[in-house]
Design a protein around this motif. Structure first.
Motif, PDB file in Angstrom:
ATOM      1  N   THR A 252       0.842  -1.188   0.000  1.00 32.15           N
ATOM      2  CA  THR A 252       0.000   0.000   0.000  1.00 32.15           C
ATOM      3  C   THR A 252       0.882   1.245   0.000  1.00 32.15           C
ATOM      4  OG1 THR A 252      -0.091   0.050   2.410  1.00 32.15           O
ATOM      5  CG2 THR A 252      -1.789  -1.238   1.262  1.00 32.15           C
ATOM      6  N   ALA A 253       0.240   2.414  -0.100  1.00 33.44           N
ATOM      7  CA  ALA A 253       1.006   3.663  -0.129  1.00 33.44           C
ATOM      8  C   ALA A 253       1.789   3.887   1.162  1.00 33.44           C
ATOM      9  CB  ALA A 253       0.070   4.846  -0.395  1.00 33.44           C
ATOM     10  N   ASN A 254       1.283   3.331   2.288  1.00 36.01           N
ATOM     11  CA  ASN A 254       1.991   3.518   3.559  1.00 36.01           C
ATOM     12  C   ASN A 254       2.908   2.350   3.899  1.00 36.01           C
ATOM     13  OD1 ASN A 254       0.161   1.559   4.176  1.00 36.01           O
ATOM     14  ND2 ASN A 254      -0.969   2.718   5.709  1.00 36.01           N
ATOM     15  N   GLY A 255       3.167   1.435   2.931  1.00 34.71           N
ATOM     16  CA  GLY A 255       4.156   0.390   3.111  1.00 34.71           C
ATOM     17  C   GLY A 255       3.632  -0.944   3.579  1.00 34.71           C
ATOM     18  N   GLN A 256       2.309  -1.136   3.744  1.00 34.36           N
ATOM     19  CA  GLN A 256       1.780  -2.427   4.168  1.00 34.36           C
ATOM     20  C   GLN A 256       1.868  -3.426   3.016  1.00 34.36           C
ATOM     21  OE1 GLN A 256      -2.309  -2.403   5.363  1.00 34.36           O
ATOM     22  NE2 GLN A 256      -2.362  -4.582   5.835  1.00 34.36           N
ATOM     23  N   LYS A 257       2.462  -4.584   3.253  1.00 34.66           N
ATOM     24  CA  LYS A 257       2.659  -5.571   2.202  1.00 34.66           C
ATOM     25  C   LYS A 257       1.343  -6.273   1.884  1.00 34.66           C
ATOM     26  CE  LYS A 257       6.197  -8.304   2.669  1.00 34.66           C
ATOM     27  NZ  LYS A 257       6.990  -9.454   3.175  1.00 34.66           N
ATOM     28  N   LEU A 258       0.980  -6.282   0.595  1.00 40.49           N
ATOM     29  CA  LEU A 258      -0.195  -6.993   0.127  1.00 40.49           C
ATOM     30  C   LEU A 258       0.168  -8.324  -0.518  1.00 40.49           C
ATOM     31  CD1 LEU A 258      -2.177  -4.014  -1.489  1.00 40.49           C
ATOM     32  CD2 LEU A 258      -2.368  -4.932   0.831  1.00 40.49           C
ATOM     33  N   TYR A 259       1.326  -8.383  -1.163  1.00 38.78           N
ATOM     34  CA  TYR A 259       1.747  -9.627  -1.816  1.00 38.78           C
ATOM     35  C   TYR A 259       3.249  -9.581  -2.064  1.00 38.78           C
ATOM     36  CZ  TYR A 259       2.556 -13.199  -5.323  1.00 38.78           C
ATOM     37  OH  TYR A 259       3.054 -14.272  -6.003  1.00 38.78           O
ATOM     38  N   GLU A 260       3.891 -10.770  -1.973  1.00 41.75           N
ATOM     39  CA  GLU A 260       5.291 -10.902  -2.363  1.00 41.75           C
ATOM     40  C   GLU A 260       5.526 -12.353  -2.762  1.00 41.75           C
ATOM     41  OE1 GLU A 260       9.882 -10.204  -0.778  1.00 41.75           O
ATOM     42  OE2 GLU A 260       8.182  -9.745   0.515  1.00 41.75           O
ATOM     43  N   GLY A 261       6.054 -12.587  -3.959  1.00 43.55           N
ATOM     44  CA  GLY A 261       6.327 -13.930  -4.420  1.00 43.55           C
ATOM     45  C   GLY A 261       6.594 -13.954  -5.917  1.00 43.55           C
ATOM     46  N   ILE A 262       6.583 -15.176  -6.486  1.00 44.63           N
ATOM     47  CA  ILE A 262       6.794 -15.375  -7.925  1.00 44.63           C
ATOM     48  C   ILE A 262       5.537 -16.052  -8.464  1.00 44.63           C
ATOM     49  CG2 ILE A 262       8.273 -16.378  -9.707  1.00 44.63           C
ATOM     50  CD1 ILE A 262      10.548 -16.385  -7.721  1.00 44.63           C
ATOM     51  N   PRO A 263       4.554 -15.289  -8.970  1.00 43.15           N
ATOM     52  CA  PRO A 263       3.318 -15.894  -9.468  1.00 43.15           C
ATOM     53  C   PRO A 263       3.585 -16.754 -10.701  1.00 43.15           C
ATOM     54  CG  PRO A 263       3.107 -13.500  -9.174  1.00 43.15           C
ATOM     55  CD  PRO A 263       4.559 -13.832  -9.085  1.00 43.15           C
ATOM     56  N   ALA A 264       2.668 -17.676 -10.952  1.00 41.93           N
ATOM     57  CA  ALA A 264       2.779 -18.511 -12.148  1.00 41.93           C
ATOM     58  C   ALA A 264       2.505 -17.668 -13.388  1.00 41.93           C
ATOM     59  CB  ALA A 264       1.781 -19.668 -12.073  1.00 41.93           C
ATOM     60  N   GLN A 265       3.095 -18.069 -14.513  1.00 37.07           N
ATOM     61  CA  GLN A 265       2.847 -17.365 -15.771  1.00 37.07           C
ATOM     62  C   GLN A 265       1.363 -17.443 -16.110  1.00 37.07           C
ATOM     63  OE1 GLN A 265       5.358 -18.619 -18.948  1.00 37.07           O
ATOM     64  NE2 GLN A 265       4.365 -17.365 -20.479  1.00 37.07           N
ATOM     65  N   GLY A 266       0.779 -16.305 -16.471  1.00 35.55           N
ATOM     66  CA  GLY A 266      -0.642 -16.221 -16.759  1.00 35.55           C
ATOM     67  C   GLY A 266      -1.485 -15.779 -15.573  1.00 35.55           C
ATOM     68  N   ALA A 267      -0.870 -15.654 -14.373  1.00 40.09           N
ATOM     69  CA  ALA A 267      -1.624 -15.216 -13.198  1.00 40.09           C
ATOM     70  C   ALA A 267      -2.056 -13.757 -13.342  1.00 40.09           C
ATOM     71  CB  ALA A 267      -0.781 -15.394 -11.932  1.00 40.09           C
ATOM     72  N   VAL A 268      -3.175 -13.404 -12.697  1.00 47.35           N
ATOM     73  CA  VAL A 268      -3.721 -12.045 -12.722  1.00 47.35           C
ATOM     74  C   VAL A 268      -3.902 -11.579 -11.280  1.00 47.35           C
ATOM     75  CG1 VAL A 268      -5.622 -10.560 -13.446  1.00 47.35           C
ATOM     76  CG2 VAL A 268      -4.885 -12.452 -14.915  1.00 47.35           C
ATOM     77  N   LEU A 269      -3.291 -10.457 -10.922  1.00 49.74           N
ATOM     78  CA  LEU A 269      -3.409  -9.865  -9.582  1.00 49.74           C
ATOM     79  C   LEU A 269      -4.149  -8.538  -9.712  1.00 49.74           C
ATOM     80  CD1 LEU A 269       0.256 -10.427  -8.323  1.00 49.74           C
ATOM     81  CD2 LEU A 269      -1.661 -12.011  -8.277  1.00 49.74           C
ATOM     82  N   THR A 270      -5.168  -8.331  -8.881  1.00 47.31           N
ATOM     83  CA  THR A 270      -5.981  -7.121  -8.942  1.00 47.31           C
ATOM     84  C   THR A 270      -5.973  -6.433  -7.584  1.00 47.31           C
ATOM     85  OG1 THR A 270      -7.406  -8.157 -10.604  1.00 47.31           O
ATOM     86  CG2 THR A 270      -8.251  -6.185  -9.498  1.00 47.31           C
ATOM     87  N   TYR A 271      -5.723  -5.111  -7.578  1.00 47.96           N
ATOM     88  CA  TYR A 271      -5.671  -4.339  -6.338  1.00 47.96           C
ATOM     89  C   TYR A 271      -6.342  -2.989  -6.555  1.00 47.96           C
ATOM     90  CZ  TYR A 271      -2.147  -7.791  -5.175  1.00 47.96           C
ATOM     91  OH  TYR A 271      -1.500  -8.963  -4.956  1.00 47.96           O
ATOM     92  N   SER A 272      -6.804  -2.388  -5.454  1.00 53.40           N
ATOM     93  CA  SER A 272      -7.365  -1.040  -5.492  1.00 53.40           C
ATOM     94  C   SER A 272      -6.244  -0.025  -5.342  1.00 53.40           C
ATOM     95  CB  SER A 272      -8.394  -0.861  -4.367  1.00 53.40           C
ATOM     96  OG  SER A 272      -9.464  -1.764  -4.513  1.00 53.40           O
ATOM     97  N   GLN A 273      -6.344   1.096  -6.046  1.00 54.12           N
ATOM     98  CA  GLN A 273      -5.361   2.161  -5.914  1.00 54.12           C
ATOM     99  C   GLN A 273      -5.566   2.897  -4.580  1.00 54.12           C
ATOM    100  OE1 GLN A 273      -4.707   4.655  -9.409  1.00 54.12           O
ATOM    101  NE2 GLN A 273      -6.043   3.298 -10.607  1.00 54.12           N
TER     102      GLN A 273
END
Length: 312
Positions: A252-273
Motif C-alpha cells: 500500500t502507499a503507507n508500506g503495508q505488504k499486500l503480496y510478495e512472491g513469484i506468481p505462475a505465468q498467466g496469473a492475474v493480480l488485482t488491487y485497489s489504488q
C-alpha cells in the motif's frame, strides 16, 4: 567469481533484494552471504555449516541447491600457510637433539600434571557446544472454514477455492487472507504463517443498502420531482498480468505488504489504488489501470518500482 557465486548473485539481483535483506531473512551475518557470492571460501566457517548456509540461501532464491553443493569445496576456513602449493624453503634452526629433549620434558610435565589431578580427584569439565537449531519448515498447510460455508477464499490475491478449503505447500511468512460471500461483509486479515494453521471465520451479515429517497408529487406542489440518483462509485483498480516469470511485491502507499512472491505465468493480480509495485523482471508484468493497458513495467531483468496512480 565462480559459477556458484554468479548464480546466487544473479538470482538475488533479479528479485531486487539486497544482501542485508537476505541476511535478515536467513538470520545469518551479511559477510557470510558476501563470501558465498564471491566464492571466498577461506572466510566461511567449517564446511558442514557453510554447506547448510548455501542450501538455505539457494532455496530462498528458488534455486536447486544440489548442483551448487556439488561444486562446493570439501574444506572451508582459513587459508593455508602456503596457498600456491609449492614446497617451503628449508629453514635453519636449533639442532634436533634440542627438540627431542624439549618434547621429553613436555611429556614428563604432562604425566606429572595428570597424576596430580588424579590424586586430587578433581573432575574435568568439558564444554559441549549445543547443536544448531533445526531449520524452520519452508512450506505449511492452511485450512480455512467459514460460516456460512461456500465463501470464496483468497490468499495474496489468488483464489484458493470455496470454503471449506485446504491449501498445502504455502510458503512461510506474512500473507493477506480475504474472504468474500454474497450478502456478507468481506473479511480480510494478515496472517503470519510459521506452521500448519487451521482458521475458522464467522462472516458478518452486510447491512441492507439505504432506501432511496423518492417523494411523490403532492397536489399542493404538483411541480415537485424526485431527487436525482447518486451515480455509483467505481473504485480505481490496478491489474497485473504475468506474461512470464518475475518476482513481484505489492504494498500500500503507507508500506503495508499486500503480496510478495513469484506468481505462475498467466496469473492475474488485482488491487485497489493507490499501490506500489516492484518487479524483478518488469518485461514479464503487464499493467492495466482503470481498464487501460499501460504496457509492461520496464526492460527485462532490470528491477523497477512504480506507484499507481503515479505521483504528481
Amino acid at each position: 567469481m565462480c559459477e556458484t557465486g554468479r548464480r546466487l548473485k544473479e538470482a538475488r539481483e533479479t528479485q531486487g533484494r539486497s544482501l542485508a535483506e537476505m541476511a535478515q531473512q536467513l538470520s545469518v551475518r551479511k559477510v557470510i552471504l558476501e563470501a558465498l557470492e564471491e566464492c571466498r571460501y577461506e572466510e566461511l566457517p567449517e564446511a558442514a555449516l557453510s554447506r547448510g548456509y548455501l542450501r538455505r540461501y539457494a532455496q530462498i532464491l528458488g534455486l536447486d541447491p544440489e548442483p551448487l553443493l556439488a561444486e562446493f569445496p570439501a574444506k572451508t576456513g582459513s587459508r593455508a600457510a602456503n596457498p600456491t602449493g609449492e614446497a617451503a624453503p628449508p629453514r635453519r634452526g636449533l639442532p634436533i637433539w634440542f627438540w627431542t629433549l624439549l618434547l621429553l620434558i613436555l611429556i614428563g610435565a604432562g604425566v606429572a600434571a595428570w597424576r596430580l589431578f588424579t590424586i586430587q580427584n578433581k573432575p574435568t569439565t568439558v564444554e559441549v557446544a549445543p547443536p544448531p537449531p533445526p531449520a524452520a519448515p519452508q512450506r505449511v498447510t492452511l485450512r480455512v472454514t467459514t460460516q456460512p460455508p461456500g465463501a470464496r477464499v483468497y490468499l495474496d490475491g489468488f483464489l484458493l477455492g470455496q470454503s471449506p478449503v485446504q491449501a498445502p505447500g504455502i510458503e512461510v511468512g506474512e500473507r493477506v487472507l480475504r474472504i468474500e460471500a454474497p450478502g456478507f461483509k468481506p473479511y480480510q486479515t494478515t496472517l503470519r504463517l510459521t506452521e500448519n494453521k487451521d482458521l475458522s471465520v464467522v462472516l458478518e451479515v452486510a447491512p441492507p443498502p439505504p432506501a432511496a429517497s423518492n417523494p411523490s408529487p403532492t397536489p399542493a406542489n404538483p411541480q415537485t420531482t424526485p431527487p436525482a440518483a447518486t451515480p455509483p462509485t467505481n473504485t480505481p483498480s490496478v491489474v497485473l498480468r504475468l506474461e512470464g516469470r518475475s518476482w513481484v511485491r505489492v504494498t500500500t502507499a503507507n508500506g503495508q505488504k499486500l503480496y510478495e512472491g513469484i506468481p505462475a505465468q498467466g496469473a492475474v493480480l488485482t488491487y485497489s489504488q493507490p499501490v506500489v509495485v516492484r518487479a524483478g523482471n518488469p518485461a514479464a508484468v503487464r499493467v492495466t489501470v482503470n481498464g487501460q493497458d499501460q504496457g509492461v513495467m520496464g526492460q527485462p531483468g532490470q528491477p523497477i518500482t512504480r506507484r499507481y496512480p503515479a505521483s504528481p
